[in-house]
Design a protein around this motif. Structure first.
Motif, PDB file in Angstrom:
ATOM      1  N   GLY A   1      20.921 -21.657  38.924  1.00 38.70           N
ATOM      2  CA  GLY A   1      21.340 -20.820  40.053  1.00 38.70           C
ATOM      3  C   GLY A   1      21.670 -21.691  41.254  1.00 38.70           C
ATOM      4  N   ALA A   2      22.533 -21.160  42.138  1.00 35.68           N
ATOM      5  CA  ALA A   2      22.893 -21.910  43.347  1.00 35.68           C
ATOM      6  C   ALA A   2      21.670 -22.127  44.229  1.00 35.68           C
ATOM      7  CB  ALA A   2      23.978 -21.168  44.119  1.00 35.68           C
ATOM      8  N   LYS A   3      20.717 -21.194  44.155  1.00 27.99           N
ATOM      9  CA  LYS A   3      19.488 -21.341  44.937  1.00 27.99           C
ATOM     10  C   LYS A   3      18.755 -22.609  44.500  1.00 27.99           C
ATOM     11  CE  LYS A   3      17.115 -17.481  45.917  1.00 27.99           C
ATOM     12  NZ  LYS A   3      16.204 -16.353  45.658  1.00 27.99           N
TER      13      LYS A   3
ATOM     14  N   LEU B   1      20.504 -25.658  45.855  1.00 29.40           N
ATOM     15  CA  LEU B   1      20.148 -25.861  47.267  1.00 29.40           C
ATOM     16  C   LEU B   1      18.744 -26.455  47.379  1.00 29.40           C
ATOM     17  CD1 LEU B   1      21.495 -22.440  48.603  1.00 29.40           C
ATOM     18  CD2 LEU B   1      22.432 -24.678  49.198  1.00 29.40           C
TER      19      LEU B   1
ATOM     20  N   TRP C   1      21.067 -16.731  55.662  1.00 27.63           N
ATOM     21  CA  TRP C   1      20.524 -16.188  54.404  1.00 27.63           C
ATOM     22  C   TRP C   1      19.023 -16.479  54.357  1.00 27.63           C
ATOM     23  CZ3 TRP C   1      20.122 -18.964  49.236  1.00 27.63           C
ATOM     24  CH2 TRP C   1      19.621 -18.086  48.259  1.00 27.63           C
TER      25      TRP C   1
ATOM     26  N   TYR D   1      17.269 -19.971  53.362  1.00 30.92           N
ATOM     27  CA  TYR D   1      17.500 -21.296  53.971  1.00 30.92           C
ATOM     28  C   TYR D   1      16.265 -21.864  54.686  1.00 30.92           C
ATOM     29  CZ  TYR D   1      22.587 -20.732  53.161  1.00 30.92           C
ATOM     30  OH  TYR D   1      23.819 -20.563  52.603  1.00 30.92           O
TER      31      TYR D   1
ATOM     32  N   ASN E   1      27.874 -21.801  55.303  1.00 32.11           N
ATOM     33  CA  ASN E   1      27.954 -20.735  54.293  1.00 32.11           C
ATOM     34  C   ASN E   1      29.144 -19.840  54.604  1.00 32.11           C
ATOM     35  OD1 ASN E   1      26.010 -17.729  53.631  1.00 32.11           O
ATOM     36  ND2 ASN E   1      27.224 -18.917  52.217  1.00 32.11           N
TER      37      ASN E   1
ATOM     38  N   ASN F   1      26.472 -14.780  53.907  1.00 29.12           N
ATOM     39  CA  ASN F   1      25.456 -13.759  53.730  1.00 29.12           C
ATOM     40  C   ASN F   1      24.526 -13.912  54.930  1.00 29.12           C
ATOM     41  OD1 ASN F   1      23.429 -12.082  52.846  1.00 29.12           O
ATOM     42  ND2 ASN F   1      22.859 -13.309  51.050  1.00 29.12           N
TER      43      ASN F   1
ATOM     44  N   ASP G   1      27.603 -24.067  51.151  1.00 32.25           N
ATOM     45  CA  ASP G   1      27.242 -23.035  50.180  1.00 32.25           C
ATOM     46  C   ASP G   1      28.434 -22.087  50.048  1.00 32.25           C
ATOM     47  OD1 ASP G   1      26.261 -20.824  48.849  1.00 32.25           O
ATOM     48  OD2 ASP G   1      24.436 -20.633  50.057  1.00 32.25           O
TER      49      ASP G   1
ATOM     50  N   ILE H   1      29.078 -19.895  47.463  1.00 30.47           N
ATOM     51  CA  ILE H   1      28.801 -18.985  46.346  1.00 30.47           C
ATOM     52  C   ILE H   1      29.653 -17.696  46.396  1.00 30.47           C
ATOM     53  CG2 ILE H   1      26.800 -17.914  47.497  1.00 30.47           C
ATOM     54  CD1 ILE H   1      26.682 -18.718  43.828  1.00 30.47           C
ATOM     55  N   TYR H   2      30.066 -17.286  47.615  1.00 36.93           N
ATOM     56  CA  TYR H   2      30.871 -16.055  47.718  1.00 36.93           C
ATOM     57  C   TYR H   2      32.371 -16.326  47.794  1.00 36.93           C
ATOM     58  CZ  TYR H   2      26.434 -13.694  48.514  1.00 36.93           C
ATOM     59  OH  TYR H   2      25.157 -13.207  48.363  1.00 36.93           O
TER      60      TYR H   2
ATOM     61  N   SER I   1      26.988 -16.624  39.640  1.00 32.87           N
ATOM     62  CA  SER I   1      26.261 -15.364  39.869  1.00 32.87           C
ATOM     63  C   SER I   1      27.139 -14.263  40.449  1.00 32.87           C
ATOM     64  CB  SER I   1      25.103 -15.594  40.837  1.00 32.87           C
ATOM     65  OG  SER I   1      24.079 -16.317  40.236  1.00 32.87           O
ATOM     66  N   LYS I   2      27.814 -14.587  41.545  1.00 38.49           N
ATOM     67  CA  LYS I   2      28.492 -13.524  42.302  1.00 38.49           C
ATOM     68  C   LYS I   2      29.903 -13.274  41.769  1.00 38.49           C
ATOM     69  CE  LYS I   2      24.872 -14.028  44.949  1.00 38.49           C
ATOM     70  NZ  LYS I   2      23.839 -13.156  45.407  1.00 38.49           N
TER      71      LYS I   2
ATOM     72  N   ARG J   1      21.440 -17.282  35.719  1.00 36.37           N
ATOM     73  CA  ARG J   1      20.892 -18.381  36.519  1.00 36.37           C
ATOM     74  C   ARG J   1      21.647 -19.691  36.295  1.00 36.37           C
ATOM     75  NH1 ARG J   1      20.412 -16.665  39.803  1.00 36.37           N
ATOM     76  NH2 ARG J   1      19.012 -18.057  40.912  1.00 36.37           N
ATOM     77  N   ILE J   2      22.916 -19.695  36.645  1.00 34.88           N
ATOM     78  CA  ILE J   2      23.682 -20.942  36.624  1.00 34.88           C
ATOM     79  C   ILE J   2      24.361 -21.148  37.984  1.00 34.88           C
ATOM     80  CG2 ILE J   2      25.675 -22.179  35.656  1.00 34.88           C
ATOM     81  CD1 ILE J   2      23.427 -22.240  33.676  1.00 34.88           C
TER      82      ILE J   2
ATOM     83  N   TYR K   1      28.533  -7.673  51.961  1.00 36.76           N
ATOM     84  CA  TYR K   1      27.541  -7.170  52.911  1.00 36.76           C
ATOM     85  C   TYR K   1      28.196  -6.772  54.222  1.00 36.76           C
ATOM     86  CZ  TYR K   1      24.754 -10.120  49.762  1.00 36.76           C
ATOM     87  OH  TYR K   1      24.195 -10.716  48.666  1.00 36.76           O
TER      88      TYR K   1
HETATM   89  N1  PMP Z   1      23.523 -18.656  48.660  1.00 39.87           N
HETATM   90  C1  PMP Z   1      23.665 -17.445  49.204  1.00 39.87           C
HETATM   91  C2  PMP Z   1      24.228 -17.340  50.570  1.00 39.87           C
HETATM   92  C3  PMP Z   1      23.291 -16.298  48.493  1.00 39.87           C
HETATM   93  O1  PMP Z   1      23.419 -15.099  49.039  1.00 39.87           O
HETATM   94  C4  PMP Z   1      22.763 -16.440  47.199  1.00 39.87           C
HETATM   95  C5  PMP Z   1      22.391 -15.183  46.466  1.00 39.87           C
HETATM   96  N2  PMP Z   1      21.245 -15.134  45.832  1.00 39.87           N
HETATM   97  C6  PMP Z   1      22.628 -17.741  46.669  1.00 39.87           C
HETATM   98  C7  PMP Z   1      23.019 -18.826  47.433  1.00 39.87           C
HETATM   99  C8  PMP Z   1      22.033 -18.046  45.333  1.00 39.87           C
HETATM  100  O2  PMP Z   1      22.687 -17.503  44.262  1.00 39.87           O
HETATM  101  P1  PMP Z   1      22.201 -17.773  42.776  1.00 39.87           P
HETATM  102  O3  PMP Z   1      20.928 -18.538  42.838  1.00 39.87           O
HETATM  103  O4  PMP Z   1      22.053 -16.442  42.139  1.00 39.87           O
HETATM  104  O5  PMP Z   1      23.297 -18.590  42.139  1.00 39.87           O
END
Ligand code: PMP
Ligand code: GLU
Length: 391
Positions: free
Chosen positions: A99-101, A104, A125, A128, A171, A175, A203, A205-206, A237-238, A246-247, A324
């Protein structure tokens, strides 16, 4: 009593995940609610991605993989960065994580020493500040303005910069605000990052969820110098409705990517083998589902934004990306948690209180829900607002 580590002291669990779980629990009990809390697409994962996962399972792709990801997925990520973002990474500069989380988390762990300051815009977000603290760093939140769509400016970064500032987190699309940075703004920030010797974690991700014909810019594409000081974070994810797989991944300067790889080899070993095959299918397959989902999100954005705008006491900020809407609700004179609780209990509408994003007086509404549900939620809130006025 067993004492937990100092690292965990004061760590809060993710408010966004907690609120989503609460909304889902109510639903399970048979209570009809409208879920504006969700931080994930409600669309099913496209069938060809699911099929690729099943195929991988049936072919017995169920062993450890290289820690930083399977070579074919890393190649696909290199191609993606080239095609979509005009960034040329080599496969050794890519690390695939859970996951991107997790990307990070890893990056902050390898970048921060105790007391290093990590700067980002507020509202931010939820994760962070906690990810920074877990890495021993000090989160520094630079306030942004609603009338500038909550975008962080070079000026604000400069104002909060100190000799201890090491990392800047960007970001876009953001978010919880849905704000999208334009090219000039990012170029100004890139200049400052070079001037002040900052390392940028971008970041993105969106990236794919962007509206009004706006374009996404990756700061690492602005030249060799800034690329050497940036880690670009993204994931599936998004864009592909694959939150549970979870990638996530990052592209980074070699030294950083190697450090992240080492760290990961002692924590998760590798991201799940089947999920990597799924992500490979997503990145190399037909992209029309992504476009279609983004189009539907844009329609929902319009519906929810116009609906909220017409309600007395609610002042939504129009988002240009993500899914959002950040909405000023300060006129009700309640804290954002109080209002979110009352919306949930009395209007059967789940939202996320702004305090989780560093911003009292706001609620975050997710439009990762159907247009019918959006209409129902708006009706419920309209009724609640009418009754509130009579008190
Ligand atoms: N960065 C932001 C701004 C997010 O909103 C999210 C959503 N969970 C993530 C990172 C992480 O995404 P994920 O771990 O599902 O790839
Ligand atoms: N990023 C999403 C959100 O903000 C998902 C939940 C989370 O990972 O925090 O709601």
């Amino acid at each position: 009593m067993l004492r937990l580590s100092d690292r965990l002291e004061g760590l809060s669990s993710s408010l966004t995940l907690d609120m989503t779980a609460r909304a889902n629990a109510l639903k399970k009990k048979g209570i009809e609610i409208v879920n504006f809390a969700a931080g994930e697409p409600d669309f099913p994962t496209p069938p060809f991605i699911r099929q690729a996962t099943v195929r991988a399972l049936e072919e017995g792709f169920t062993r450890y993989t290289p820690s930083t990801g399977i070579p074919e997925l890393k190649e696909a990520i290199v191609d993606k960065f080239k095609r979509d973002n005009q960034i040329s990474y080599t496969p050794s500069q890519i690390v695939v994580s859970c996951g991107a989380k997790h990307s990070l988390y890893n990056l902050l762990q390898v970048l921060c020493n105790k007391g290093d300051e990590v700067l980002f815009g507020s509202p931010y977000w939820v994760s962070y500040p906690e990810l920074v603290r877990l890495a021993g760093g000090i989160p520094v939140m630079a306030p942004t303005e609603a009338n500038h769509s909550f975008r962080l400016t070079r000026k604000e970064i400069e104002r909060h910069w100190t000799p201890k500032t090491k990392v800047l987190i960007l970001n876009s699309p953001a978010n919880p605000t849905g704000s999208v940075y334009d090219k000039k703004e990012l170029e100004e920030i890139a200049d400052l990052a070079l001037l002040r010797n900052l390392f940028v974690i971008s970041d993105e991700i969106y990236e794919k969820l962007i509206f009004d014909g706006k374009k996404h810019y990756a700061i690492a594409s602005f030249g060799k110098e800034i690329m050497e000081r940036t880690a670009t974070v993204n994931g599936v994810s998004k864009a592909y409705a694959m939150t549970g797989f979870r990638i996530g991944y990052c592209g980074a300067p070699l030294e950083i990517a190697e450090a992240v790889g080492k760290l990961q080899s002692h924590s998760t070993s590798n991201p799940t083998s089947l999920s990597q095959k799924a992500a490979l299918a997503a990145l190399t397959g037909d992209q029309s589902d992504v476009t279609q989902m983004a189009r539907e999100f844009e329609k929902r954005r319009d519906r929810l934004y116009n609906g909220l705008k017409d309600l007395q006491g609610l002042k939504p900020i129009r988002p240009e990306g993500a899914f959002y809407i950040f909405c000023d609700v300060s006129s009700f004179g309640l804290s954002s948690s109080e209002l979110a609780n009352r919306f949930l209990d009395e209007a059967r509408v789940a939202t996320i209180p702004g305090e989780g994003f560093g911003m009292e007086g706001y609620l975050r509404f997710s439009f990762a829900t159907s247009q019918e549900k959006i209409d129902e939620g708006l009706r419920n809130i309209a009724q609640w607002v009418k009754q509130f006025d009579r008190h």
